[in-house]
Design a protein around this motif. Structure first.
Motif, PDB file in Angstrom:
ATOM      1  N   VAL A 225       0.836  -1.200   0.000  1.00 30.09           N
ATOM      2  CA  VAL A 225       0.000   0.000   0.000  1.00 30.09           C
ATOM      3  C   VAL A 225       0.871   1.250   0.000  1.00 30.09           C
ATOM      4  CG1 VAL A 225      -1.729   1.314   1.288  1.00 30.09           C
ATOM      5  CG2 VAL A 225      -1.908  -1.171   1.148  1.00 30.09           C
ATOM      6  N   PHE A 226       1.955   1.235   0.771  1.00 27.56           N
ATOM      7  CA  PHE A 226       2.882   2.368   0.824  1.00 27.56           C
ATOM      8  C   PHE A 226       3.451   2.665  -0.563  1.00 27.56           C
ATOM      9  CE2 PHE A 226       7.189   4.022   1.111  1.00 27.56           C
ATOM     10  CZ  PHE A 226       7.059   5.087   2.007  1.00 27.56           C
ATOM     11  N   ALA A 227       3.934   1.629  -1.242  1.00 22.36           N
ATOM     12  CA  ALA A 227       4.550   1.809  -2.559  1.00 22.36           C
ATOM     13  C   ALA A 227       3.534   2.310  -3.583  1.00 22.36           C
ATOM     14  CB  ALA A 227       5.173   0.496  -3.025  1.00 22.36           C
ATOM     15  N   LYS A 228       2.352   1.680  -3.601  1.00 22.23           N
ATOM     16  CA  LYS A 228       1.337   2.076  -4.575  1.00 22.23           C
ATOM     17  C   LYS A 228       0.837   3.492  -4.292  1.00 22.23           C
ATOM     18  CE  LYS A 228      -1.355   1.143  -8.097  1.00 22.23           C
ATOM     19  NZ  LYS A 228      -2.058   2.419  -8.225  1.00 22.23           N
ATOM     20  N   THR A 229       0.670   3.819  -3.017  1.00 25.96           N
ATOM     21  CA  THR A 229       0.221   5.162  -2.657  1.00 25.96           C
ATOM     22  C   THR A 229       1.258   6.203  -3.047  1.00 25.96           C
ATOM     23  OG1 THR A 229      -1.040   4.276  -0.782  1.00 25.96           O
ATOM     24  CG2 THR A 229      -0.576   6.629  -0.765  1.00 25.96           C
ATOM     25  N   LEU A 230       2.525   5.871  -2.854  1.00 28.08           N
ATOM     26  CA  LEU A 230       3.604   6.794  -3.211  1.00 28.08           C
ATOM     27  C   LEU A 230       3.571   7.108  -4.704  1.00 28.08           C
ATOM     28  CD1 LEU A 230       5.964   8.165  -1.677  1.00 28.08           C
ATOM     29  CD2 LEU A 230       7.429   6.325  -2.495  1.00 28.08           C
ATOM     30  N   ILE A 231       3.339   6.077  -5.504  1.00 27.06           N
ATOM     31  CA  ILE A 231       3.260   6.269  -6.956  1.00 27.06           C
ATOM     32  C   ILE A 231       2.036   7.106  -7.327  1.00 27.06           C
ATOM     33  CG2 ILE A 231       2.930   5.079  -9.167  1.00 27.06           C
ATOM     34  CD1 ILE A 231       4.496   2.710  -7.919  1.00 27.06           C
ATOM     35  N   ASP A 232       0.898   6.756  -6.721  1.00 30.11           N
ATOM     36  CA  ASP A 232      -0.347   7.471  -7.037  1.00 30.11           C
ATOM     37  C   ASP A 232      -0.287   8.932  -6.607  1.00 30.11           C
ATOM     38  OD1 ASP A 232      -1.346   5.154  -8.066  1.00 30.11           O
ATOM     39  OD2 ASP A 232      -2.547   4.631  -6.314  1.00 30.11           O
ATOM     40  N   MET A 233       0.398   9.214  -5.487  1.00 29.09           N
ATOM     41  CA  MET A 233       0.438  10.577  -4.963  1.00 29.09           C
ATOM     42  C   MET A 233       1.189  11.537  -5.874  1.00 29.09           C
ATOM     43  SD  MET A 233       0.791  10.356  -0.796  1.00 29.09           S
ATOM     44  CE  MET A 233       2.539  10.179  -0.944  1.00 29.09           C
ATOM     45  N   TRP A 234       2.011  11.006  -6.754  1.00 28.81           N
ATOM     46  CA  TRP A 234       2.740  11.861  -7.697  1.00 28.81           C
ATOM     47  C   TRP A 234       1.772  12.610  -8.605  1.00 28.81           C
ATOM     48  CZ3 TRP A 234       7.849  13.134  -8.218  1.00 28.81           C
ATOM     49  CH2 TRP A 234       8.218  13.761  -9.410  1.00 28.81           C
ATOM     50  N   ASN A 235       0.631  11.962  -8.878  1.00 32.00           N
ATOM     51  CA  ASN A 235      -0.391  12.565  -9.739  1.00 32.00           C
ATOM     52  C   ASN A 235      -1.130  13.671  -8.985  1.00 32.00           C
ATOM     53  OD1 ASN A 235      -2.623  13.171 -11.348  1.00 32.00           O
ATOM     54  ND2 ASN A 235      -2.836  11.058 -12.049  1.00 32.00           N
ATOM     55  N   PRO A 236      -1.203  14.877  -9.544  1.00 33.78           N
ATOM     56  CA  PRO A 236      -1.910  15.969  -8.861  1.00 33.78           C
ATOM     57  C   PRO A 236      -3.372  15.666  -8.570  1.00 33.78           C
ATOM     58  CG  PRO A 236      -0.573  16.835 -10.653  1.00 33.78           C
ATOM     59  CD  PRO A 236      -0.543  15.332 -10.784  1.00 33.78           C
ATOM     60  N   ALA A 237      -3.955  14.704  -9.279  1.00 29.91           N
ATOM     61  CA  ALA A 237      -5.358  14.371  -9.057  1.00 29.91           C
ATOM     62  C   ALA A 237      -5.580  13.667  -7.723  1.00 29.91           C
ATOM     63  CB  ALA A 237      -5.875  13.486 -10.188  1.00 29.91           C
ATOM     64  N   TYR A 238      -4.501  13.168  -7.121  1.00 33.06           N
ATOM     65  CA  TYR A 238      -4.632  12.473  -5.839  1.00 33.06           C
ATOM     66  C   TYR A 238      -4.953  13.476  -4.743  1.00 33.06           C
ATOM     67  CZ  TYR A 238      -3.671   8.851  -2.334  1.00 33.06           C
ATOM     68  OH  TYR A 238      -3.782   7.932  -1.323  1.00 33.06           O
ATOM     69  N   GLY A 239      -5.841  13.100  -3.821  1.00 26.75           N
ATOM     70  CA  GLY A 239      -6.206  14.024  -2.746  1.00 26.75           C
ATOM     71  C   GLY A 239      -7.137  15.111  -3.264  1.00 26.75           C
ATOM     72  N   SER A 240      -6.804  16.349  -2.996  1.00 29.00           N
ATOM     73  CA  SER A 240      -7.674  17.476  -3.365  1.00 29.00           C
ATOM     74  C   SER A 240      -7.499  17.891  -4.815  1.00 29.00           C
ATOM     75  CB  SER A 240      -7.380  18.672  -2.461  1.00 29.00           C
ATOM     76  OG  SER A 240      -6.079  19.178  -2.720  1.00 29.00           O
ATOM     77  N   GLY A 241      -6.465  17.382  -5.485  1.00 28.75           N
ATOM     78  CA  GLY A 241      -6.226  17.760  -6.863  1.00 28.75           C
ATOM     79  C   GLY A 241      -5.262  18.919  -7.023  1.00 28.75           C
ATOM     80  N   SER A 242      -4.684  19.408  -5.952  1.00 26.40           N
ATOM     81  CA  SER A 242      -3.727  20.507  -6.038  1.00 26.40           C
ATOM     82  C   SER A 242      -2.327  19.968  -6.333  1.00 26.40           C
ATOM     83  CB  SER A 242      -3.707  21.310  -4.732  1.00 26.40           C
ATOM     84  OG  SER A 242      -3.390  20.485  -3.636  1.00 26.40           O
ATOM     85  N   SER A 243      -1.443  20.852  -6.800  1.00 28.51           N
ATOM     86  CA  SER A 243      -0.104  20.404  -7.187  1.00 28.51           C
ATOM     87  C   SER A 243       0.931  21.475  -6.880  1.00 28.51           C
ATOM     88  CB  SER A 243      -0.062  20.062  -8.686  1.00 28.51           C
ATOM     89  OG  SER A 243      -0.305  21.228  -9.464  1.00 28.51           O
ATOM     90  N   VAL A 244       2.186  21.042  -6.859  1.00 30.32           N
ATOM     91  CA  VAL A 244       3.330  21.928  -6.687  1.00 30.32           C
ATOM     92  C   VAL A 244       4.302  21.619  -7.813  1.00 30.32           C
ATOM     93  CG1 VAL A 244       5.237  22.632  -5.195  1.00 30.32           C
ATOM     94  CG2 VAL A 244       3.032  21.993  -4.184  1.00 30.32           C
ATOM     95  N   LEU A 245       4.459  22.567  -8.762  1.00 32.04           N
ATOM     96  CA  LEU A 245       5.325  22.369  -9.928  1.00 32.04           C
ATOM     97  C   LEU A 245       4.963  21.101 -10.689  1.00 32.04           C
ATOM     98  CD1 LEU A 245       8.771  23.352  -8.317  1.00 32.04           C
ATOM     99  CD2 LEU A 245       7.236  24.790  -9.688  1.00 32.04           C
ATOM    100  N   GLY A 246       3.666  20.832 -10.783  1.00 33.53           N
ATOM    101  CA  GLY A 246       3.197  19.677 -11.544  1.00 33.53           C
ATOM    102  C   GLY A 246       3.175  18.372 -10.780  1.00 33.53           C
ATOM    103  N   VAL A 247       3.634  18.381  -9.534  1.00 33.80           N
ATOM    104  CA  VAL A 247       3.647  17.180  -8.702  1.00 33.80           C
ATOM    105  C   VAL A 247       2.540  17.298  -7.665  1.00 33.80           C
ATOM    106  CG1 VAL A 247       5.003  15.763  -7.115  1.00 33.80           C
ATOM    107  CG2 VAL A 247       6.127  16.930  -9.029  1.00 33.80           C
ATOM    108  N   GLY A 248       1.842  16.190  -7.405  1.00 30.82           N
ATOM    109  CA  GLY A 248       0.749  16.212  -6.447  1.00 30.82           C
ATOM    110  C   GLY A 248       1.172  16.771  -5.100  1.00 30.82           C
ATOM    111  N   SER A 249       0.348  17.648  -4.533  1.00 34.99           N
ATOM    112  CA  SER A 249       0.706  18.290  -3.264  1.00 34.99           C
ATOM    113  C   SER A 249       0.812  17.275  -2.133  1.00 34.99           C
ATOM    114  CB  SER A 249      -0.327  19.363  -2.909  1.00 34.99           C
ATOM    115  OG  SER A 249      -1.613  18.800  -2.760  1.00 34.99           O
ATOM    116  N   VAL A 250       0.013  16.214  -2.177  1.00 41.10           N
ATOM    117  CA  VAL A 250       0.084  15.190  -1.132  1.00 41.10           C
ATOM    118  C   VAL A 250       1.440  14.496  -1.168  1.00 41.10           C
ATOM    119  CG1 VAL A 250      -0.978  13.117  -0.206  1.00 41.10           C
ATOM    120  CG2 VAL A 250      -2.405  14.874  -1.243  1.00 41.10           C
ATOM    121  N   PHE A 251       1.957  14.248  -2.392  1.00 39.75           N
ATOM    122  CA  PHE A 251       3.290  13.644  -2.525  1.00 39.75           C
ATOM    123  C   PHE A 251       4.348  14.574  -1.943  1.00 39.75           C
ATOM    124  CE2 PHE A 251       7.326  12.947  -4.618  1.00 39.75           C
ATOM    125  CZ  PHE A 251       7.442  11.575  -4.685  1.00 39.75           C
TER     126      PHE A 251
END
Length: 512
Positions: free
Chosen positions: A445-471
């Motif tokens: 779950v940790f590994a898959k979540t880490l990969i998914d969090m890279w996408n800005p759509a994860y969480g609230s959909g916000s991003s920092v320089l194109g990378v998901g804010s949660v990541f």
């Protein structure tokens, strides 16, 4: 009367104990504190919608799937606690299994996960404080004060300060307010479930209600593996906190056995509550995105605020608001227990500055560590609120931290007992097989979540320089811990050379 007990083969050799007050909590009190820390009503209102949005009607199945690795890891905690009932729990145990650096990062993961959860709890408590005030005064203007960022932040800081003050006064004060608050939560949940099931076929809910199906409990019916892991990450977040029973081990009557039993009791209560509420909510409003559907983006981050009136009516609906507020407030108080005691242990064993090892002479609590946790929570939530419009969604998505330190602890159990695994079938199962399976599941779950969090759509959909804010938040906080560890390596070389705490050294605990 309590005294120092230096357990052979199982802190520091300095000859001084941590100073905590022993024999403060029994089995029931420990189990209640575990349930309170998890805060079932708060978890449900915060994650029912998000989980339904990820996995649809398979939400109950994901709740069960999230329970499995938690149960397996709980066995690891129980076995380690039997031989090392140290309030440092994951930190102490992983240091003794894997060495100071991995152990330090595991302790940091626990501390950061707790700070994140504390900030989320404070946010939910604040929102429901103003919702409840609006209901009582019958004023929409009062309820809308929660939408004012300045008012919201100030209220949140006041609640954090109050919870810090109560936790500062010790386990007796903590235990004293928990029985009523946990009982209130479970009673109101039972009423909600009963009314939701009874009204599921009513005309008022005909557009959204769904007939119960046993397929809801089938995790293999989730549409994709990505959706399953996303839902599982949220589910794991919902169970986080049961290990507070273990963190309070040095203050518990029967410290070697009672905390482990209390943790298992707490988890059974939690999984039963989650399954019943999840099924009932889906039966009455479904898991769709329209109307009162659980996945409606307008209400998914605070489901009970939308369902209280329609399901329970105006009077009992207020009781649900009270229950959510009580749940978040009670958990806000007890969640200080693991972070303060982990920091205390890390300081006692020279992994953090010595000042955090100070225990209040009257209340027998890690006062400086508790206050520091309160300040860190206040700062984190204030910053997150100012930079994120969906702070609750982004912080809940950080189940990453929970998987990180739970998995390390599970693997530490198998490694620490590696020479005992083949002594009996029981030892093989509870000290080796179950912990490793739990660790593997959480690592996946940790590994898959880490990969998914890279996408800005994860969480609230916000991003920092194109990378998901949660990541950015999750990985950034781990990197901050790594940097602090390097600094502490210079300030406290003895700990990082393994001279203070290692497999053959003794842990400093309070004996009964």
């Amino acid at each position: 009367m309590t005294q120092l007990d230096v357990r052979p083969g199982t802190g520091a050799s300095s000859g001084k104990g941590k100073g905590l007050g022993g024999n403060s909590v029994g089995l029931l009190g420990s189990a209640v504190i575990g349930v309170s820390t998890v805060a079932p009503v708060y978890c449900l209102t915060s994650t029912l919608g998000s989980t339904a949005g990820e996995v649809g009607l398979q939400m109950p199945a994901v709740f069960l799937a999230g329970f499995l690795p938690m149960l397996l890891v709980a066995f690891a905690y129980r076995e380690l606690n039997k031989v090392m009932p140290d309030c440092g729990t994951s930190f102490t145990w992983t240091v003794k299994a894997f060495g100071p650096r991995i152990g330090w990062m595991c302790g940091w993961g626990l501390v950061i996960a707790t700070i994140i959860v504390l900030s989320n709890l404070a946010g939910v408590a604040t929102s429901y404080f103003w919702l409840l005030a609006g209901e009582i005064t019958n004023s929409a203007a009062v309820a809308d004060l929660d939408g004012n960022k300045a008012v919201h932040i100030v209220t949140c800081l006041v609640l954090i300060a109050a919870a810090t003050a109560i936790s500062y006064r010790g386990m007796t004060a903590t235990k004293g307010v928990q029985y009523t608050l946990v009982g209130l939560q479970l009673v109101v949940l039972a009423v909600f479930v009963a009314l939701a099931v009874a009204k599921a076929g009513d005309a008022d809910f005909a557009a959204t209600s769904v007939d119960f199906s046993w397929s809801w409990l089938n995790p293999f019916a989730v549409q994709s593996f990505g959706a399953f892991t996303a839902g599982l990450s949220l589910s794991i977040f919902m169970y986080w906190g049961w290990d507070t029973c273990l963190t309070a081990n040095e203050e518990t009557i029967g410290s070697e056995k009672t905390p482990g039993r209390a943790a298992l009791i707490a988890m059974v209560v939690l999984v039963g509550s989650y399954l019943a509420t999840g099924v009932a909510a889906q039966m009455i409003v479904g898991s769709g995105e329209k109307g009162l559907g659980l996945a409606n983006p307008e209400t998914s981050d605070n489901v009970f605020a939308a369902l209280a009136g329609p399901v329970m009516g105006p009077t009992l609906g207020i009781a649900l608001f009270v229950a959510v507020l009580a749940s978040a407030a009670a958990s806000l108080q007890t969640t200080f227990i693991p972070v303060a005691r982990t920091v205390l242990a890390m300081s006692t064993y020279e992994a953090l500055p010595a000042s955090y090892a100070r225990v209040h002479p009257r209340f027998r609590t890690p006062g400086r560590a508790t206050v520091t946790a309160g300040v860190a929570t206040a700062v984190f939530y204030t910053v997150m609120t100012l930079v994120s419009e969906h702070v609750l969604v982004d912080t809940i998505a950080l189940g990453l931290m929970i998987c990180f330190y739970y998995a390390l602890t599970a693997f530490a159990c198998a490694w620490y007992f590696k020479n005992e695994l083949f002594g009996s079938v029981r030892d093989f199962a509870f000290k080796g097989l179950f912990p490793v399976l739990g660790g593997v599941l959480l690592s996946a779950v940790f590994a898959k979540t880490l990969i998914d969090m890279w996408n800005p759509a994860y969480g609230s959909g916000s991003s920092v320089l194109g990378v998901g804010s949660v990541f950015v938040i999750g990985v950034g906080l781990l990197l901050v811990g790594f940097v602090i560890m390097l600094v502490m390596g210079r300030r406290s070389p003895a700990f990082f050379r393994g001279e203070v705490l290692n497999r053959d050294s003794a842990v400093l605990v309070v004996a009964e």
